[in-house]
Motif scaffolding. Structure first.
Motif, PDB file in Angstrom:
ATOM      1  N   LEU A   1      30.720  -2.124  62.469  1.00  0.00           N
ATOM      2  CA  LEU A   1      31.275  -3.468  62.602  1.00  0.00           C
ATOM      3  C   LEU A   1      30.189  -4.338  64.053  1.00  0.00           C
ATOM      4  CD1 LEU A   1      34.769  -2.495  63.011  1.00  0.00           C
ATOM      5  CD2 LEU A   1      34.017  -3.795  61.028  1.00  0.00           C
ATOM      6  N   GLY A   2      29.417  -3.549  64.691  1.00  0.00           N
ATOM      7  CA  GLY A   2      28.485  -4.823  65.676  1.00  0.00           C
ATOM      8  C   GLY A   2      28.792  -4.070  66.979  1.00  0.00           C
ATOM      9  N   ILE A   3      30.015  -2.928  67.250  1.00  0.00           N
ATOM     10  CA  ILE A   3      29.955  -3.194  68.424  1.00  0.00           C
ATOM     11  C   ILE A   3      29.368  -1.876  69.319  1.00  0.00           C
ATOM     12  CG2 ILE A   3      32.351  -1.634  70.079  1.00  0.00           C
ATOM     13  CD1 ILE A   3      33.747  -1.732  68.144  1.00  0.00           C
TER      14      ILE A   3
ATOM     15  N   PHE B   1      20.402   3.310  64.457  1.00  0.00           N
ATOM     16  CA  PHE B   1      20.998   2.657  65.307  1.00  0.00           C
ATOM     17  C   PHE B   1      19.538   2.358  66.792  1.00  0.00           C
ATOM     18  CE2 PHE B   1      23.740   2.199  69.401  1.00  0.00           C
ATOM     19  CZ  PHE B   1      23.893   0.397  69.554  1.00  0.00           C
ATOM     20  N   GLN B   2      19.433   3.270  67.551  1.00  0.00           N
ATOM     21  CA  GLN B   2      18.809   2.600  68.457  1.00  0.00           C
ATOM     22  C   GLN B   2      17.365   1.420  67.454  1.00  0.00           C
ATOM     23  OE1 GLN B   2      19.736   6.391  69.413  1.00  0.00           O
ATOM     24  NE2 GLN B   2      20.725   6.124  71.372  1.00  0.00           N
ATOM     25  N   LEU B   3      16.236   2.299  67.033  1.00  0.00           N
ATOM     26  CA  LEU B   3      15.931   1.771  66.773  1.00  0.00           C
ATOM     27  C   LEU B   3      15.953  -0.190  66.424  1.00  0.00           C
ATOM     28  CD1 LEU B   3      14.077   4.115  64.541  1.00  0.00           C
ATOM     29  CD2 LEU B   3      12.727   3.097  66.590  1.00  0.00           C
ATOM     30  N   ARG B   4      17.301  -0.466  65.718  1.00  0.00           N
ATOM     31  CA  ARG B   4      17.603  -1.557  65.416  1.00  0.00           C
ATOM     32  C   ARG B   4      17.847  -1.989  66.635  1.00  0.00           C
ATOM     33  NH1 ARG B   4      16.742  -3.653  60.889  1.00  0.00           N
ATOM     34  NH2 ARG B   4      18.797  -5.397  61.381  1.00  0.00           N
ATOM     35  N   GLN B   5      18.349  -1.656  68.008  1.00  0.00           N
ATOM     36  CA  GLN B   5      18.063  -2.212  69.055  1.00  0.00           C
ATOM     37  C   GLN B   5      17.064  -2.465  69.698  1.00  0.00           C
ATOM     38  OE1 GLN B   5      21.386  -3.845  68.717  1.00  0.00           O
ATOM     39  NE2 GLN B   5      21.279  -1.495  66.989  1.00  0.00           N
ATOM     40  N   GLY B   6      15.658  -2.628  69.137  1.00  0.00           N
ATOM     41  CA  GLY B   6      14.798  -3.136  69.458  1.00  0.00           C
ATOM     42  C   GLY B   6      13.937  -1.533  71.138  1.00  0.00           C
TER      43      GLY B   6
ATOM     44  N   ALA C   1      22.168   8.404  61.973  1.00  0.00           N
ATOM     45  CA  ALA C   1      23.033   7.744  62.572  1.00  0.00           C
ATOM     46  C   ALA C   1      22.967   7.437  64.181  1.00  0.00           C
ATOM     47  CB  ALA C   1      24.232   8.399  62.712  1.00  0.00           C
ATOM     48  N   THR C   2      22.264   8.293  64.370  1.00  0.00           N
ATOM     49  CA  THR C   2      22.018   7.525  66.032  1.00  0.00           C
ATOM     50  C   THR C   2      20.627   6.522  66.224  1.00  0.00           C
ATOM     51  OG1 THR C   2      23.199   9.588  67.046  1.00  0.00           O
ATOM     52  CG2 THR C   2      21.631   8.061  68.353  1.00  0.00           C
ATOM     53  N   LEU C   3      19.542   7.425  65.950  1.00  0.00           N
ATOM     54  CA  LEU C   3      18.041   7.423  66.177  1.00  0.00           C
ATOM     55  C   LEU C   3      18.028   6.030  65.315  1.00  0.00           C
ATOM     56  CD1 LEU C   3      15.325   6.579  67.491  1.00  0.00           C
ATOM     57  CD2 LEU C   3      14.609   9.001  65.553  1.00  0.00           C
TER      58      LEU C   3
HETATM   59  C1  LIG Z   1      25.667   5.146  67.492  1.00  0.00           C
HETATM   60  C2  LIG Z   1      27.015   4.746  67.457  1.00  0.00           C
HETATM   61  C3  LIG Z   1      27.339   4.038  69.226  1.00  0.00           C
HETATM   62  C4  LIG Z   1      26.530   2.649  66.732  1.00  0.00           C
HETATM   63  O1  LIG Z   1      27.930   2.231  67.245  1.00  0.00           O
HETATM   64  P1  LIG Z   1      27.873   1.003  65.302  1.00  0.00           P
HETATM   65  O2  LIG Z   1      29.563   0.405  66.316  1.00  0.00           O
HETATM   66  O3  LIG Z   1      28.426   1.565  64.547  1.00  0.00           O
HETATM   67  O4  LIG Z   1      27.142   0.377  65.588  1.00  0.00           O
HETATM   68  P2  LIG Z   1      26.574  -1.837  65.080  1.00  0.00           P
HETATM   69  O5  LIG Z   1      27.577  -1.917  64.346  1.00  0.00           O
HETATM   70  O6  LIG Z   1      27.105  -2.036  66.677  1.00  0.00           O
HETATM   71  O7  LIG Z   1      25.269  -0.956  64.655  1.00  0.00           O
HETATM   72  C5  LIG Z   1      24.267  -2.209  65.276  1.00  0.00           C
HETATM   73  C6  LIG Z   1      23.243  -1.924  63.753  1.00  0.00           C
HETATM   74  O8  LIG Z   1      22.850  -0.225  64.075  1.00  0.00           O
HETATM   75  C7  LIG Z   1      22.456   0.015  62.735  1.00  0.00           C
HETATM   76  N1  LIG Z   1      23.680   1.006  62.637  1.00  0.00           N
HETATM   77  C8  LIG Z   1      24.447   1.414  63.218  1.00  0.00           C
HETATM   78  N2  LIG Z   1      24.700   2.961  62.769  1.00  0.00           N
HETATM   79  C9  LIG Z   1      23.778   3.360  61.768  1.00  0.00           C
HETATM   80  C10 LIG Z   1      23.726   4.458  60.989  1.00  0.00           C
HETATM   81  N3  LIG Z   1      24.458   5.528  61.200  1.00  0.00           N
HETATM   82  N4  LIG Z   1      22.395   4.355  60.181  1.00  0.00           N
HETATM   83  C11 LIG Z   1      22.079   3.153  60.457  1.00  0.00           C
HETATM   84  N5  LIG Z   1      21.965   2.571  60.848  1.00  0.00           N
HETATM   85  C12 LIG Z   1      23.033   2.243  61.871  1.00  0.00           C
HETATM   86  C13 LIG Z   1      23.208  -1.271  61.965  1.00  0.00           C
HETATM   87  O9  LIG Z   1      22.982  -1.640  60.394  1.00  0.00           O
HETATM   88  C14 LIG Z   1      23.203  -2.200  62.835  1.00  0.00           C
HETATM   89  O10 LIG Z   1      22.119  -3.070  62.316  1.00  0.00           O
HETATM   90  P3  LIG Z   1      22.134  -4.490  62.348  1.00  0.00           P
HETATM   91  O11 LIG Z   1      21.390  -4.878  63.718  1.00  0.00           O
HETATM   92  O12 LIG Z   1      20.741  -4.962  61.572  1.00  0.00           O
HETATM   93  O13 LIG Z   1      22.838  -5.089  62.090  1.00  0.00           O
HETATM   94  C15 LIG Z   1      27.677   5.067  66.878  1.00  0.00           C
HETATM   95  O14 LIG Z   1      27.436   5.579  65.444  1.00  0.00           O
HETATM   96  C16 LIG Z   1      28.722   5.762  67.707  1.00  0.00           C
HETATM   97  O15 LIG Z   1      29.341   6.041  68.669  1.00  0.00           O
HETATM   98  N6  LIG Z   1      27.891   7.452  67.436  1.00  0.00           N
HETATM   99  C17 LIG Z   1      27.993   8.562  67.696  1.00  0.00           C
HETATM  100  C18 LIG Z   1      27.876   8.700  68.815  1.00  0.00           C
HETATM  101  C19 LIG Z   1      26.367   9.045  69.627  1.00  0.00           C
HETATM  102  O16 LIG Z   1      25.963  10.123  68.532  1.00  0.00           O
HETATM  103  N7  LIG Z   1      25.642   8.334  70.734  1.00  0.00           N
HETATM  104  C20 LIG Z   1      24.426   8.189  70.946  1.00  0.00           C
HETATM  105  C21 LIG Z   1      24.275   8.904  72.243  1.00  0.00           C
HETATM  106  S1  LIG Z   1      22.533   9.169  72.097  1.00  0.00           S
END
Ligand SMILES: CC(C)(COP(=O)(O)OP(=O)(O)OC[C@H]1O[C@@H](n2cnc3c(N)ncnc32)[C@H](O)[C@@H]1OP(=O)(O)O)[C@@H](O)C(=O)NCCC(=O)NCCS
Length: 223
Positions: free
Chosen positions: A107-109, A166-171, A162-164
């Motif tokens: 949801l973008g959190i 996401f982080q790559l998407r954040q730059g 599910a983690t990496l």
């Molecule tokens: C990683 C985590 C914090 C992401 O939080 P989130 O609120 O779901 O992420 P967002 O909704 O803000 O997504 C941001 C971007 O990342 C992408 N993204 C998020 N989860 C993703 C997934 N599972 N696979 C691929 N992309 C993903 C989204 O598509 C979005 O892309 P955009 O910028 O193009 O819109 C969450 O999944 C989490 O709590 N994971 C478990 C804890 C964890 O592993 N933490 C990391 C420790 S190293």
């Protein structure tokens, strides 16, 4: 999104239990130390309807040269207490934790939490943010791929983690892949990608490591 207060501790502990079932959650003593040493580095995302904690991030400042590239999460965080927080000498914001409640993901959190972290690094004039991205989906691929091969595929976008991802998407960029980062993590099997976001005001950072890594050679990291 706001900085963490003691009233948030029980919500953070519940969030940790939801996120990492079976692992010891953050303790009140650890969370209290984070606030004591670096209150500006601790964030929570709050559901305004309920007042509940739906996300959090914890950070500290380190002098990168004090650590080895393959140091563990435990080393970088002083076993989770952040007593190694070093704002006088350090130029690196170290991301020790980020989590979003399982029911609120996508949801973008997480993105909002990372935006707050980036803004903090810019405001404090830090050269970069680094963290270990636990390779959360690696356990499903371990029988046929090395952690390095898995990371390559996630970076190239042929696999999603599910983690990496996401982080790559954040730059963030991957600097390398290290074992034994998080002991007893059944998903990553201990493997993590060392990731970096560079503050554009300091790119390249003054202490740039001139070593050419495999990732750099392939253009994933521009040194
Ligand atoms: C990683 C985590 C914090 C992401 O939080 P989130 O609120 O779901 O992420 P967002 O909704 O803000 O997504 C941001 C971007 O990342 C992408 N993204 C998020 N989860 C993703 C997934 N599972 N696979 C691929 N992309 C993903 C989204 O598509 C979005 O892309 P955009 O910028 O193009 O819109 C969450 O999944 C989490 O709590 N994971 C478990 C804890 C964890 O592993 N933490 C990391 C420790 S190293």
């Amino acid at each position: 999104m706001r900085t963490t207060t003691p009233d948030d501790f029980s919500g953070i502990i519940a969030l940790t239990e939801e996120t990492y079932p079976g692992s010891p959650p953050w303790s009140t003593a650890q969370l209290a130390t984070h606030r004591q040493v670096f209150p500006d580095g601790q964030f929570v995302a709050i559901d305004t309807a309920t007042g509940g904690v739906v996300g959090m991030a914890a950070s500290l400042i380190v002098l990168w040269d004090d650590y080895d590239f393959d140091s563990s999460w435990r080393d970088f965080t002083d076993a989770g207490y952040f007593r190694n927080h070093d704002p006088d000498h350090g130029h690196t914001l170290y991301g020790a934790e980020v989590m979003v409640s399982p029911g609120r993901r996508g949801l973008g959190i997480g993105k909002a939490i990372y935006a707050a972290r980036l803004a903090l690094a810019e405001r404090l004039g830090l050269w970069r943010i680094r963290a270990g991205a636990r390779l959360r989906g690696y356990h499903r691929h371990a029988p046929r791929l090395t952690a390095r091969e898995y990371t390559d595929r996630v970076v190239r976008g042929t696999l999603t983690d599910a983690t990496l991802s996401f982080q790559l998407r954040q730059g963030f960029q991957v600097l390398g892949v290290v074992p034994n980062y998080l002991a007893h993590d059944p998903e990553s099997l201990g493997w993590a990608a060392v990731i970096e976001w560079r503050n554009p005001a300091f790119s390249p950072p003054p202490d740039r490591d001139p070593r050419s890594t495999d990732y750099a050679r392939r253009g994933v990291v521009s040194t």
